[in-house]
Design a protein around this motif. Structure first.
Motif, PDB file in Angstrom:
ATOM      1  N   VAL A 123       0.854  -1.201   0.000  1.00 33.87           N
ATOM      2  CA  VAL A 123       0.000   0.000   0.000  1.00 33.87           C
ATOM      3  C   VAL A 123       0.885   1.244   0.000  1.00 33.87           C
ATOM      4  O   VAL A 123       1.806   1.364   0.814  1.00 33.87           O
ATOM      5  N   GLU A 124       0.602   2.162  -0.906  1.00 35.54           N
ATOM      6  CA  GLU A 124       1.382   3.399  -1.001  1.00 35.54           C
ATOM      7  C   GLU A 124       0.967   4.360   0.117  1.00 35.54           C
ATOM      8  O   GLU A 124      -0.188   4.371   0.546  1.00 35.54           O
ATOM      9  N   ASN A 125       1.910   5.205   0.534  1.00 41.76           N
ATOM     10  CA  ASN A 125       1.628   6.189   1.576  1.00 41.76           C
ATOM     11  C   ASN A 125       0.470   7.122   1.209  1.00 41.76           C
ATOM     12  O   ASN A 125      -0.315   7.517   2.077  1.00 41.76           O
ATOM     13  N   GLU A 126       0.376   7.474  -0.079  1.00 42.16           N
ATOM     14  CA  GLU A 126      -0.702   8.394  -0.501  1.00 42.16           C
ATOM     15  C   GLU A 126      -2.068   7.797  -0.166  1.00 42.16           C
ATOM     16  O   GLU A 126      -2.983   8.504   0.257  1.00 42.16           O
ATOM     17  N   LEU A 127      -2.187   6.494  -0.366  1.00 48.28           N
ATOM     18  CA  LEU A 127      -3.460   5.817  -0.109  1.00 48.28           C
ATOM     19  C   LEU A 127      -3.751   5.777   1.390  1.00 48.28           C
ATOM     20  O   LEU A 127      -4.901   5.922   1.819  1.00 48.28           O
ATOM     21  N   ILE A 128      -2.708   5.610   2.195  1.00 46.23           N
ATOM     22  CA  ILE A 128      -2.885   5.622   3.657  1.00 46.23           C
ATOM     23  C   ILE A 128      -3.363   7.012   4.112  1.00 46.23           C
ATOM     24  O   ILE A 128      -4.272   7.132   4.922  1.00 46.23           O
ATOM     25  N   LEU A 129      -2.761   8.045   3.538  1.00 48.17           N
ATOM     26  CA  LEU A 129      -3.170   9.420   3.878  1.00 48.17           C
ATOM     27  C   LEU A 129      -4.626   9.659   3.484  1.00 48.17           C
ATOM     28  O   LEU A 129      -5.388  10.295   4.229  1.00 48.17           O
TER      29      LEU A 129
END
Length: 359
Positions: free
Chosen positions: A345-351
């Motif tokens: 999972v990419e950080n952008e998606l976590i944000l």
């Protein structure tokens, strides 16, 4: 409240329910004749649970009580050293038995103490909170935190038996009950849609039936860990909600300005965030996501995240035990009742997930 529930056979050990546990325990004690029985408790279970247990034990062995301060903050190697020293002073040997009477902190830490003292002595878990009944006492994970990092030091080692006696829940406060409920919700989301649906209207649950819900939760966890005891594959499903949940829990634990979260409170947030990620990865429908988010938010109060909270939480993900080769592995749901492991999972998606949680 108690009802007759069949014993569950876990890997090499039985999980007894309610009244069936104590005769089985006493039979075991009469057969093995331990040199000393050490009951590990925290300050809460010493006061509220030990008075129930002691009259039910039938043994000629000496019984010693070892108590430590309650709370996740004491689930560390320093507490273990103190207990190892007490065991040594009281003459514990390879023929001693440890009984862990308590919640997840007691069973995790007590199991680790027993597994490592003199290279391992017998131990039995008697979980006293909902969380420890449906989660911590099943599956043979024992260990302690390293600073604020959850469960970094530990071993896989199974107890001789587990006694789940739901009468102990009468001593558990509501917020601790909710904390345990998070793991039950998780078991439904990852493994059993019908079980999940029983929680959609909590007000309709008859608490006389609650033992049956606990039983099914233990059954689900046991089925998963029996197939995959060392977390090489399917057992990773149990990490749903925990990748972000543990990072949130650790961050709140070490922060001087935040109120420490109970495990289940952090996992509840983690499940909403990771369900959002599942939605974005087209593993679940929007309808499923909204049902999950709505159900969990109805049970748990919202946790407030500020802008400057998110980066430190993301930094803590690097230490997650599920990481392999420096990449963060998520267990995501693929429709309710099924799981997809080893998801990057990419950080952008976590944000994005955090922003959606706050909205």
């Amino acid at each position: 409240m108690s009802e007759l529930l069949q014993t569950i056979q876990a890997s090499n050990h039985p999980i007894f329910f309610n009244e069936s546990g104590y005769p089985a325990l006493n039979l075991h004690l009469s057969q093995i004749k331990y040199s000393t029985i050490f009951i590990i408790v925290d300050t809460n279970t010493n006061e509220f649970c030990l008075p129930k247990l002691l009259p039910l034990l039938e043994t000629e062995s000496t019984i010693e009580i070892i108590e430590f301060e309650a709370g996740e903050i004491n689930k560390n190697i320093e507490t273990c050293i103190q207990i190892w020293n007490v065991l040594t002073e009281l003459g514990a040997d390879r023929k001693s038995l440890v009984i862990n009477l308590g919640g997840g902190v007691v069973t995790d830490l007590g199991g680790f103490v027993a597994s490592t003292f003199k290279r391992g002595i017998d131990f039995i878990n008697i979980p006293t909170t909902l969380l420890s009944m449906v989660d911590a006492s099943v599956g043979g994970k024992n260990g302690v935190d390293l600073g604020n990092l959850k469960n970094q030091i530990g071993v896989f080692n199974l107890p001789l038996m587990v006694l789940v006696d739901t009468d102990y829940l009468e001593t558990v406060p509501q917020n601790e009950m909710r904390s345990g409920l998070a793991e039950m919700l998780k078991h439904g989301l990852i493994y059993d849609q019908k079980y999940w649906e029983q929680f959609l209207n909590l007000k309709a649950i008859d608490y006389a039936d609650f033992d049956q819900l606990i039983y099914r939760s233990v059954e689900i966890k046991n089925e998963i860990v029996t197939i995959d005891p060392k977390e090489k594959g399917l057992r990773k499903a149990l990490n749903f909600g925990h990748t972000l949940g543990h990072a949130i829990e650790s961050y709140f634990l070490e922060s001087s300005t935040k109120v420490t979260l109970l495990h289940g409170e952090a996992i509840a947030v983690g499940m909403i965030l990771e369900s959002f990620i599942s939605l974005r990865k087209q593993l679940i429908t929007e309808q499923e996501y909204l049902q999950i988010k709505g159900t969990i938010k109805n049970i748990y109060e919202d946790i407030i995240f500020n802008e400057n909270d998110i980066d430190p939480i993301l930094d803590l993900l690097i230490h997650d035990k599920k990481n392999e080769y420096g990449t963060i592995q998520f267990a995501l749901i693929e429709t309710i009742g099924k799981i997809k492991i080893n998801q990057l999972v990419e950080n952008e998606l976590i944000l994005e997930a955090f922003n959606d949680y706050k909205s």
